[in-house]
Design an enzyme around this catalytic site. Structure first.
Site, PDB file in Angstrom:
ATOM      1  N   ASP A 248      39.156  41.188  42.681  1.00 59.18           N
ATOM      2  CA  ASP A 248      38.803  40.074  41.823  1.00 59.18           C
ATOM      3  C   ASP A 248      37.372  39.692  42.200  1.00 59.18           C
ATOM      4  O   ASP A 248      36.875  40.077  43.253  1.00 59.18           O
ATOM      5  CB  ASP A 248      39.783  38.899  42.029  1.00 59.18           C
ATOM      6  CG  ASP A 248      39.740  37.953  40.838  1.00 59.18           C
ATOM      7  OD1 ASP A 248      40.722  37.219  40.631  1.00 59.18           O
ATOM      8  OD2 ASP A 248      38.733  37.974  40.096  1.00 59.18           O
TER       9      ASP A 248
HETATM   10  C1  GLC Z   1      37.906  35.582  37.755  1.00 66.93           C
HETATM   11  C2  GLC Z   1      39.368  35.824  37.549  1.00 66.93           C
HETATM   12  C3  GLC Z   1      39.677  37.202  37.020  1.00 66.93           C
HETATM   13  C4  GLC Z   1      38.555  37.649  36.098  1.00 66.93           C
HETATM   14  C5  GLC Z   1      37.332  37.829  36.967  1.00 66.93           C
HETATM   15  C6  GLC Z   1      36.105  38.232  36.140  1.00 66.93           C
HETATM   16  O1  GLC Z   1      37.684  34.874  38.933  1.00 66.93           O
HETATM   17  O2  GLC Z   1      40.251  35.541  38.636  1.00 66.93           O
HETATM   18  O3  GLC Z   1      40.936  37.126  36.319  1.00 66.93           O
HETATM   19  O4  GLC Z   1      38.906  38.855  35.446  1.00 66.93           O
HETATM   20  O5  GLC Z   1      37.007  36.669  37.725  1.00 66.93           O
HETATM   21  O6  GLC Z   1      35.730  37.184  35.307  1.00 66.93           O
END
Ligand code: GLC
Length: 707
Positions: A248
């Protein structure tokens, strides 16, 4: 160069995948391998320009293709050709209980990602609904592992038939937003395997997902983005996952852990993963220069980076170097209609006393619409799933478009979300207007602002915000013909439930929201949605709140174990406001007696269960027939019953169909922690078939005999 082809092996997609991977890998330098393992921009990572291997481009999110961002900042790039179709939130998809809708959803959003030249879709999300306060439940598929499993598989397949990798998230145990970057979740193996893993396992093993995103939180003291237990032991070894593990954004914390504990691609380091983007020195990423230095010094064996690059190349050859993949479609009327259809199938008719709905357009002269959510754009907000939609039809616009030439539709806000609940003036105006309306439709709920169904914040309580309860109470005093429409991704408390005849659960419905909702309210479409989670009366009705811990601190223990959702309500004999699987129709269905193919089965047998279902009303409709299994006597504590199958059927007025299920021994098993395996104990079982978890229409018993 291979004699038969003008292309080197890795570029020749007639060659076996693993041959192509080895050929490409052996042509790459160490620097090129390391460059593949981390971001080069906010949403992309490097390919190998020297070899014609393209960059990898990821995009949010589960409900639509996010607007193009700047290379190195969270700001939008302000392109003028990236306005997408916003599909309904995944909780709405789950509420359709219709895997065909999932396939259609995945195919459509995959076409949009493909057209925008993204080869990784950062979705779907399948974290289980443990608490109704979780800010991101609207991005997930409810409280039950079987429902989420059945609904995620077709979505993944639909996305990937476009040559786009579905990246199932957030693996695992990301069941709240409070302390999401730091909380270490303690949960029994039984609850992990029976509740929190199944949807991910189904996405990987049945959906063949090509990517998985690690969660922010920790499990067993390790961050989930580089976690020996979840990624190496379970995802790779137990499930045989051959795709890519992506962090993430900002979920990576250590080079050696990332190297050895299963992470393949590091994204978002150096930002808080969401808002403040900084000009990140990508060379400082944990899997960038530090990783390269350790490889060059022999501290980390080159085999470690080779295995990561193999996984990444496998995804590349499945996606942006797959010459046979389609070209995608974007922002089309068909996609919008798909979104409307999913919304129509997902809207849940919770209550309908006096059959107030569908609206009798001949018997109504003036409709008063009250509530901010009648106007509010819901395709924006909520965090990373926020979209720049091509358009969005508000509930008010949808209703006016549908009935405006027959009925006067008046609007008043009734409350103001920015107020601290002192809505006196606007409420007084709404009350006055309600006095001479033939019908009042209150459209409220949550709104994806902070603490109201939004990433990085959980709700603070179960109730409706902004004084809505008071407004509904006041309206119900001056007009008995009141419909409450809740727009939300979570259950809400309804203290006024006995004062209003009709209640509709409208989710975040996407681009065609207003048209979908209007078609249900006026009866063009017969509602067929069923709740994918339990609606409690009070917060402490939920095991996560009665027993805790929630939200925990640095540590959080899921004391309720496997007793999540209806499993907990039934164990504690708590009457829910609305039960899991509940949803009414404008027609009625009768269930005949279920019959089973045998009274006794052994380990290898299958049990065929069948029953007639008839539409006993005056109009066509769809019904979700649900099959639960009960282990009458077991040596371990088990839920009273568990969902093991469901079938959505369409019946014309008066029509009867036989609904058939096949129950296998796997459906009877629980996870035995000592054996670390699934066990079905011989003894008596029951099949309970119903229209909801609390509306069981037929029960049939049988015996499981020792093999
Ligand atoms: C965010 C989210 C994830 C998302 C990523 C990119 O923090 O937790 O679900 O795809 O960052 O935006």
């Amino acid at each position: 160069m291979d004699a038969q082809s003008d292309f080197p092996v890795y570029q020749d997609d007639s060659k076996p995948m693993e041959e192509r991977i080895e050929d490409a890998l052996h042509r790459m330098t160490l620097e090129e391998k390391v460059a593949m393992c981390h971001a080069q921009s906010k949403f992309s990572s490097a390919g190998v320009p020297r070899l014609g291997i393209p960059d990898n481009w990821a995009t949010d999110g589960p409900h639509g293709i996010r607007a193009e961002g700047l290379w190195d900042k969270w700001d939008q790039a302000e392109w003028t050709n990236d306005s997408c179709i916003a599909f309904p939130a995944l909780t709405c998809l789950a509420a359709t209980w219709n895997p065909e809708m999932s396939l259609l959803y995945g195919k459509s959003i995959g076409e949009e990602a493909r057209y925008r030249n993204k080869n990784i879709l950062l979705g779907p999300g399948v974290n289980i609904y443990r608490t109704p306060l979780n800010g991101r439940n609207f991005e997930y598929m409810g409280e039950d592992p079987l429902l989420a499993s059945r609904m995620v598989v077709p979505y993944v397949r639909g996305v990937q038939e476009n040559g786009v990798a579905a990246c199932v998230k957030h693996f695992a145990l990301n069941n709240q937003e409070i302390n999401r970057h730091s909380v270490n979740v303690n949960v029994s193996d039984r609850a992990l395997y029976e509740i929190y893993l199944p949807a991910f396992k189904a996405a990987v093993q049945e959906g063949q997902a090509w990517a998985v995103m690690g969660a922010y939180n920790l499990y067993k003291g390790q961050h989930c983005c580089h976690n020996q237990y979840l990624l190496n032991d379970i995802l790779r070894r137990e499930w045989g996952f051959d795709g890519v593990v992506i962090s993430d954004w900002g979920g990576t914390y250590d080079t050696k852990q990332a190297a050895y504990n299963g992470l393949d691609m590091e994204f978002g380091t150096g930002t808080n993963g969401l808002t403040t983007g900084v000009v990140n020195a990508y060379d400082d990423y944990f899997l960038s220069k530090p990783f390269l230095r350790m490889l060059q010094a022999g501290e980390i064996d080159e085999k470690i980076v080779d295995d990561k690059v193999r996984n990444i190349l496998r995804m590349v050859f499945r996606t942006n170097m797959n010459k046979h993949r389609p070209w995608g479609l974007f922002g089309t009327a068909e996609h919008a209609l798909t979104g409307r259809q999913i919304a129509q199938e997902g809207i849940v008719l919770l209550q309908n006393k006096r059959s107030l709905l569908p609206i009798d357009l001949n018997g109504v002269g003036k409709i008063l619409v009250v509530g901010e959510n009648a106007l509010k754009m819901m395709t924006v907000g909520g965090g990373s799933s926020s979209l720049k939609a091509k358009y969005e039809i508000s509930p008010l616009d949808g209703l006016r478009k549908r009935v405006g030439n027959q009925v006067e539709v008046v609007y008043t806000p009734g409350y103001i979300s920015r107020s601290s609940g002192n809505n006196n003036e606007v409420t007084a105006e709404a009350i006055e207007l309600a006095k001479d309306a033939d019908l009042v439709i209150f459209i409220g709920g949550l709104n994806k602002d902070d603490f109201q169904d939004c990433e990085d914040s959980d709700r603070k309580n179960l109730g409706l915000p902004y004084g809505q309860d008071q407004v509904i109470e006041e309206l119900s005093k001056v007009n008995k013909n009141i419909v409450v429409v809740i727009i939300s991704g979570n259950a809400v408390a309804m203290p006024w439930i006995d004062k209003v005849p009709a209640v509709v659960q409208g989710w975040y419905l996407g681009t065609e929201a207003g048209n979908a909702l209007a078609s249900i309210l006026v009866g063009d479409v017969n509602p067929s949605g069923k709740l994918p989670m339990t609606y409690g009366v009070n917060l402490n009705d939920y095991g996560s709140h009665a027993l805790g811990e929630y939200p925990g601190g640095k540590e959080e223990t899921y004391h309720e174990g496997i007793f999540v959702g209806y499993r907990w309500f039934e164990k504690q004999k708590i009457r829910p406001l609305f039960p899991f699987g509940h949803g009414l129709s404008y027609t009625t269905f009768s269930y005949g007696k279920a019959s089973a193919s045998s009274k006794v089965i052994t380990g290898s047998d299958e049990l065929n269960v069948s029953l007639p279902v008839r539409n006993t009303g005056s109009r066509e409709g769809k019904e979700v027939v649900q099959l639960y299994v009960r282990d009458v006597k077991s040596s371990v504590e088990r839920p009273y019953k568990e969902l093991k199958a469901f079938r959505k059927i369409h019946l014309k007025a008066g029509e009867e169909k036989h609904v058939d299920f096949t129950v296998t021994v796997d459906d009877l098993k629980y996870f035995d922690e000592e054996k670390h395996d699934w066990i079905a104990e011989p003894g008596r079982f029951e099949i309970l078939i119903g229209s909801s978890s609390a509306d069981i229409r037929s029960v049939v018993g049988f015996e499981l005999k020792q093999q």
